[in-house]
Design a protein around this motif. Structure first.
Motif, PDB file in Angstrom:
ATOM      1  N   LEU A 106       0.815  -1.227   0.000  1.00  0.00           N
ATOM      2  CA  LEU A 106       0.000   0.000   0.000  1.00  0.00           C
ATOM      3  C   LEU A 106       0.844   1.271   0.000  1.00  0.00           C
ATOM      4  CD1 LEU A 106      -2.529  -1.247   2.696  1.00  0.00           C
ATOM      5  CD2 LEU A 106      -2.991  -0.996   0.247  1.00  0.00           C
ATOM      6  N   CYS A 107       2.096   1.139   0.425  1.00  0.00           N
ATOM      7  CA  CYS A 107       2.937   2.324   0.662  1.00  0.00           C
ATOM      8  C   CYS A 107       3.224   3.082  -0.629  1.00  0.00           C
ATOM      9  CB  CYS A 107       4.256   1.879   1.298  1.00  0.00           C
ATOM     10  SG  CYS A 107       5.344   3.276   1.630  1.00  0.00           S
ATOM     11  N   ILE A 108       3.096   4.410  -0.577  1.00  0.00           N
ATOM     12  CA  ILE A 108       3.414   5.244  -1.740  1.00  0.00           C
ATOM     13  C   ILE A 108       4.720   6.017  -1.532  1.00  0.00           C
ATOM     14  CG2 ILE A 108       1.006   5.472  -2.487  1.00  0.00           C
ATOM     15  CD1 ILE A 108       1.046   8.276  -1.072  1.00  0.00           C
TER      16      ILE A 108
ATOM     17  N   GLU B 258      -0.707   7.694  12.141  1.00  0.00           N
ATOM     18  CA  GLU B 258      -1.598   8.855  12.123  1.00  0.00           C
ATOM     19  C   GLU B 258      -1.375   9.718  10.870  1.00  0.00           C
ATOM     20  OE1 GLU B 258      -4.776  10.035  13.771  1.00  0.00           O
ATOM     21  OE2 GLU B 258      -3.689   8.345  14.659  1.00  0.00           O
ATOM     22  N   VAL B 259      -0.121   9.856  10.449  1.00  0.00           N
ATOM     23  CA  VAL B 259       0.173  10.758   9.323  1.00  0.00           C
ATOM     24  C   VAL B 259       0.165  10.032   7.974  1.00  0.00           C
ATOM     25  CG1 VAL B 259       1.536  12.328  10.765  1.00  0.00           C
ATOM     26  CG2 VAL B 259       2.703  10.512   9.477  1.00  0.00           C
ATOM     27  N   CYS B 260      -0.002   8.720   8.005  1.00  0.00           N
ATOM     28  CA  CYS B 260       0.018   7.960   6.751  1.00  0.00           C
ATOM     29  C   CYS B 260      -1.219   8.326   5.909  1.00  0.00           C
ATOM     30  CB  CYS B 260       0.038   6.457   7.040  1.00  0.00           C
ATOM     31  SG  CYS B 260       0.063   5.490   5.519  1.00  0.00           S
ATOM     32  N   PRO B 261      -1.029   8.753   4.657  1.00  0.00           N
ATOM     33  CA  PRO B 261      -2.158   9.275   3.869  1.00  0.00           C
ATOM     34  C   PRO B 261      -2.900   8.233   3.031  1.00  0.00           C
ATOM     35  CG  PRO B 261      -0.106   9.732   2.724  1.00  0.00           C
ATOM     36  CD  PRO B 261       0.257   8.946   3.953  1.00  0.00           C
ATOM     37  N   THR B 262      -2.393   6.996   2.976  1.00  0.00           N
ATOM     38  CA  THR B 262      -3.039   6.064   2.053  1.00  0.00           C
ATOM     39  C   THR B 262      -4.342   5.521   2.634  1.00  0.00           C
ATOM     40  OG1 THR B 262      -1.817   4.153   2.935  1.00  0.00           O
ATOM     41  CG2 THR B 262      -0.802   5.343   1.097  1.00  0.00           C
ATOM     42  N   ASN B 263      -5.115   4.943   1.811  1.00  0.00           N
ATOM     43  CA  ASN B 263      -6.401   4.363   2.211  1.00  0.00           C
ATOM     44  C   ASN B 263      -6.498   2.960   1.617  1.00  0.00           C
ATOM     45  OD1 ASN B 263      -8.983   3.812   2.983  1.00  0.00           O
ATOM     46  ND2 ASN B 263      -9.943   5.438   1.775  1.00  0.00           N
ATOM     47  N   PRO B 264      -6.454   1.893   2.442  1.00  0.00           N
ATOM     48  CA  PRO B 264      -6.207   1.942   3.885  1.00  0.00           C
ATOM     49  C   PRO B 264      -4.767   2.333   4.186  1.00  0.00           C
ATOM     50  CG  PRO B 264      -6.195  -0.301   3.089  1.00  0.00           C
ATOM     51  CD  PRO B 264      -6.557   0.547   1.910  1.00  0.00           C
TER      52      PRO B 264
END
Lengths: 408, 135, 187, 318
Positions: B64-66, B103-109
């Motif tokens: 999921l990581c960008i 908390e600061v991770c922007p991906t979904n999920p």
């Protein structure tokens, strides 16, 4: 050496403050951070004038308080260069916190303390209250008794403190006004001679050495604090070796000999006083007068107040019958500091001379040869009687009813 | 010179309680050399362990990581390892489990989720939530 | 041991004068001492300065002194200060005043009967007319040379030139004139 | 390679070789270390860093360990500014004397202090350093409380906050005075550059730090540092609370150049109510009662007025 040389006469007439400043100039200091206070102000002013006229290549930082002066000195010394400042009395009281930081961080630097009373009541004249305030600060503390000695001890101080076996800050004490504002003959070294004697500053764990990033001023708790304080004390105690070497080297250069404990006519003395400061020189005149009266008097003075020359002073007093320890500071609910030191020195020695404590000269009250003679006559009577005259501690030279404490 | 500072008496310590960051003299500026290429001194906190402070640990889902680097930026414990602009993992020796990275991770999920310390990574990845609002 | 006490007002140059005299005397191989009593008082306040001169190292740091000479740099202080304090039977007084010697002595009972040891000159007028400022210290030293016979006038003037060497030449020259006038006018 | 790091975007920033090591013992979620990392990573230059007694100091230099890969010093609570000024003076002296070669790049001199050290006990020392014009940066890690010693009020603690020496109680709403305006005070020293920053607005912060490094003379940075322990929010929420602080304009982000030129550097797209910022922090929870609700309204009015003022200053250029 500074790029601009000042030609000095063989004999100069300088007061103690000028003597200190001239030695500081010759020592080629990298950073002086300072704040003026009577009676050490002229040290700062003289240095500023030398700086303004191109005689100082280093930085002169005129800070906003004595606390900041010592803070700046610590920061500069940790950065890796030669550092010095001057202060007195209340100014010293303000910078005391940082004195402990400087010695704990093992940062060599020289602090000229022009001794002055502590308020209240406010007083600008000389006594040793501020000198005593530095007792446990972990600094080497040298005492001077004349402007010439202020000059000499300043040069020695840099060399002692910066020695790789020592790495400790050094105080040079002189009496406010009686030395600091008293001009006398001074026999200075020429700039090159003095600068070569002091030697080049050798950095150690310098912050400006980026090949070895270093952290200074850490937190230690019960797990490490004791070891570092032990190490610091050991360095201070063993600095005697370097102090002796430096004094010997200075004697070779100048012909002036300095000892851990100075004395006059102690070889056959039966009574003695122990003093600090200019009183040592005045007392020599009193000793001569006493000798004319047939009283075998002597005088002892502490040159190296820290590390305290316990054995040397004890040896010096082995053959006398009565000793008066003269403290020029309000004792604050006990015997004077010098009395404490001397009694500690004598307690484990074979001789146990009668030991009394005289409080004198507070706030610059004149100590005359006449009064010194009276003290000797009293001591002589005590020696002959084989006991103290009623009490251990007494005040001399104060108006009003007699003040005596600790009856015997 | 292999003696540990912890075995030293007062006489062997560096004077003034000074502490060096690196073992020897360095001929580089640390801002130009990555931590793995530095010769740290024993006295650098790099070698200390605070992983036991954690109650929850971060787990990273590489799928999921960008690689936005927000987790790297806001980690108070220098515990997000990034190399060449890519997140490469956690430094679990230094991570205290604060949870800022999640908390600061922007991906979904989210690509980083806090799990209890004892949860195995595989187990955590199996429990990974679905994209929010995807239905 | 020669001892001198200066009575002055802060700002009149007593300390500079005492140090200057010390420098000149030190050049001759003698040991000197120059100091002063300061309080926190400011310019205009009464103060005292001191010199000691000896052939051997000066060890005495007491402020107490039986002066051989007493200099009074301000006319008012001759009346308000205790100028004969701790004096001996040989103490000499050099007093700045616009009055004549007889007039000065008449006003100061402590000087009655020792007229031969009192010397008077007007340092203020001399300084004002030569240096341009009422700073009585160098004229006082000129007078002292005459009274004490310590140095020849010319020798002293030359020695003072090096003490004052940091001042502009004009001021140095004016000081030389002031010293010479004082030397000649003291009586 | 010396000088400021080139920072185009966050990915580029993340290639920084860190000089602040883990296993310091700051609280989980502490903003101090986020700020320190952002500052250290903004430059490639060698650094001499000082810290006043406080959280940052006691947590990063506990013997026998250091978390600093740069030269570092701590003296006391009040004098991190003067410690670094002394080092800066020594650098100057050794360069003048040729003992540091002229071609060796100049290091950066940075002093850190908490708000207690900055607003209160060290105020005089900072003022002295700025008046003398040392080439240094002073960074206040402003968490509005003496966090190191367990949460006593400082003169940066805002009205209505409950601190251990200004506690909220049955007859008190906590701190009675508003915090002093350090940025204006430091700008009034004629400093070439002062700025308020927040770690959540990282690019704004990095730019300001780099501007500060480029300035000649003393630079003051007031860094909002959300304190999970004393503001009493969950450690994971440090950046969330920081966002509330900047977006409610309680901590407006702006800079003042040469004491006069004021620039607002961040204008929130959606301004958040001050109430929301306060509600996120239990140190203000007693304000959310009928008795003290009026203080929340006053807060909002004060923040609005401050924002108005800053915009007028920006426009006026005075």
């Amino acid at each position: 050496m500074n790029s601009k040389i000042m030609e000095l006469n063989k004999v100069e007439v300088w007061d103690g403050n000028m003597a200190a400043t001239q030695a500081m100039r010759q020592a080629d200091i990298d950073v002086v951070a300072a704040y003026p206070i009577t009676p050490s102000t002229p040290v700062v002013e003289n240095y500023a004038t030398f700086h303004a006229n191109g005689y100082i290549d280093g930085e002169f930082v005129m800070v906003e308080s004595e606390h900041a002066a010592m803070s700046g000195c610590v920061g500069a010394a940790a950065a890796g260069g030669r550092v010095a400042t001057a202060t007195s009395s209340q100014g010293l009281a303000l910078m005391v916190e940082v004195l402990y930081q400087a010695s704990g961080m093992r940062l060599p630097m020289v602090l000229n303390i022009v001794n002055r009373a502590l308020a209240s009541p406010l007083n600008v004249n000389g006594d040793h209250s501020d000198l005593y305030l530095t007792r446990d600060s972990g600094w080497i503390s040298l005492c001077t008794f004349s402007p010439q000695e202020v000059y000499d001890m300043n040069l020695c101080a840099f060399k002692i403190g910066e020695h790789m076996d020592v790495r400790l800050p050094v105080i040079v004490n002189q009496d406010g006004f009686l030395s600091s504002h008293t001009a006398q003959n001074i026999y200075p070294l020429q700039d090159k001679e003095a600068c070569d004697f002091v030697g080049e500053y050798k950095p150690l764990n310098a912050m400006l050495d980026f090949s070895r990033p270093v952290t200074h001023g850490v937190q230690t708790e019960e797990d490490w604090h004791f070891e570092h304080k032990a190490k610091q004390h050991d360095a201070l105690m063993n600095s005697t070796k370097v102090i002796a070497e430096v004094f010997a080297e200075f004697e070779k250069l100048s012909g002036r000999k300095y000892n851990f404990v100075e004395s006059y006519k102690m070889e056959d003395a039966e009574i003695a006083i122990v003093v600090l400061g200019t009183t040592y020189e005045s007392a020599q005149l009193a000793v001569d007068k006493m000798r004319e009266e047939g009283i075998k008097a002597g005088v002892v003075a502490i040159r190296v107040f820290r590390p305290f020359p316990l054995k040397e002073v004890s040896d010096m007093l082995q053959n006398v019958k009565a000793v008066a320890c003269m403290d020029r500071s309000a004792p604050g609910g006990s015997v004077g500091a010098l009395y404490n030191e001397i009694s500690g020195a004598l307690f484990n020695s074979p001789a146990r001379p009668l030991l009394s404590n005289i409080i004198y000269g507070l706030g610059g009250r004149d100590m005359t040869i006449g009064v010194l003679c009276d003290i000797y006559r009293d001591l002589d009577a005590e020696a002959k009687a084989g006991k103290l005259n009623g009490s251990i501690q007494r005040f001399v030279g104060v108006r009003g009813p007699e003040l005596k404490y600790y009856k015997v | 010179m292999s003696k540990s500072i912890h075995d030293m008496g007062w006489d062997e310590l560096v004077l003034g309680a000074a502490v060096h960051s690196f073992k020897e003299e360095i001929d580089y500026n640390p801002s130009q050399v990555l931590p793995e290429n530095r010769d740290y001194a024993e006295t650098n906190s790099k070698y200390k362990y605070v992983g036991d402070w954690r109650v929850f640990k971060p787990v990273w889902n590489t799928d999921l990581c960008i690689h936005c680097q927000f987790c790297w930026l806001y980690c108070p414990d220098t515990s997000i390892l990034s190399r060449e602009k890519k997140m490469i993992g956690f430094d679990y020796d230094h991570c205290k489990g604060c949870g800022i990275c999640q908390e600061v991770c922007p991906t979904n999920p989210k690509s980083i989720i806090m799990f209890t310390e004892q949860t195995e990574e595989e187990e955590a990845l199996n429990q990974w939530p679905e994209k929010k609002g995807s239905k | 041991m020669l001892e001198i006490r200066w009575h002055s007002r802060a700002g009149q140059g007593a300390v500079t004068g005492a140090k200057g005299l010390g420098s000149v005397v030190a050049e001759t191989g003698k040991e000197v001492q120059a100091f002063a009593f300061y309080g926190s008082a400011k310019r205009g306040a009464s103060m005292t300065a001191y010199n000691r001169i000896d052939d051997k190292k000066i060890l005495n740091h007491e402020k107490y002194m039986n002066p051989d000479y007493v200099f009074i740099l301000d006319p008012g202080l001759a009346y308000t200060d205790d100028i004969t304090a701790n004096a001996t039977d040989e103490t000499k007084y050099i007093i700045t005043s616009h009055l004549s010697k007889d007039e000065v002595i008449a006003k100061i009972p402590a000087l009655h009967g020792i007229e031969d040891r009192v010397f008077v000159l007007d340092c203020f007028t001399i300084a004002q007319e030569t240096i341009g400022r009422a700073i009585p210290n160098t004229p006082m030293l000129g007078a002292f040379m005459k009274v004490s016979g310590m140095f020849e006038l010319e020798y002293f003037q030359n020695a003072m030139k090096s003490v004052l060497s940091k001042l502009p030449q004009k001021i140095i020259d004016a000081n030389m004139v002031a010293i010479e006038r004082a030397y000649n006018e003291v009586h | 390679m010396s000088g400021n790091k080139e920072i185009k975007n966050l990915k580029a920033f993340s290639t920084a070789a860190e000089r602040f090591e883990g296993s310091h013992v700051l609280c989980p979620g502490c903003a101090h270390s986020i700020i320190v990392r952002e500052i250290l990573n903004a430059t490639n230059d060698n650094m001499v860093v000082s810290a006043s007694t406080g959280c940052l100091e006691v947590c990063t230099a506990i013997y026998p360990h250091t978390s600093w890969d740069t030269s570092w010093i701590h003296i006391g609570f009040e004098n991190s500014s003067t410690a670094i000024a002394g080092a800066e003076a020594m650098n100057k002296a050794l360069r003048n004397k040729g003992r540091i070669p002229a071609d060796e790049p100049e290091p950066k001199f940075v002093a850190f202090g908490g708000d207690g050290a900055t607003y209160d006990i060290g105020f005089q020392w900072i003022s002295g350093c700025f008046e003398r014009g040392h080439n240094m940066m002073y960074v206040c890690l402003d968490n509005e409380v003496y966090a190191n010693t367990g949460g006593q009020r400082s003169s940066s603690t805002p009205i209505g906050a409950s601190a251990t020496t200004s506690p909220a109680g049955s007859t008190s709403y906590g701190e009675k005075r508003n915090k002093k305006d350090m940025l204006q005070i430091m700008a009034a020293h004629g400093a070439p550059y002062v700025a308020q920053v927040a770690p959540n607005k990282w690019k704004d912060m990095a730019k300001k730090i780099q501007k500060g490094f480029d300035a000649e003379g003393p630079v003051y940075i007031n860094a909002m540092s959300a304190c999970t322990t004393e503001w009493k929010f969950d450690p994971a929420d440090t950046i969330t609370v920081s966002d509330l602080a900047t977006d409610s304009l309680v901590f407006p982000l702006y800079e003042i150049i040469d004491g006069t030129e004021l620039n607002i550097t961040y204008r929130p797209k959606n301004i958040v109510a001050v109430r929301d910022y306060l509600a996120a922090q239990p140190r203000f929870k007693h304000l959310f009662t009928p008795k003290y609700e009026y203080l929340i309204d006053e807060w909002q009015k004060r923040v609005d007025a401050q924002w108005e003022y800053l915009q007028r200053r920006e426009e006026a250029r005075v």
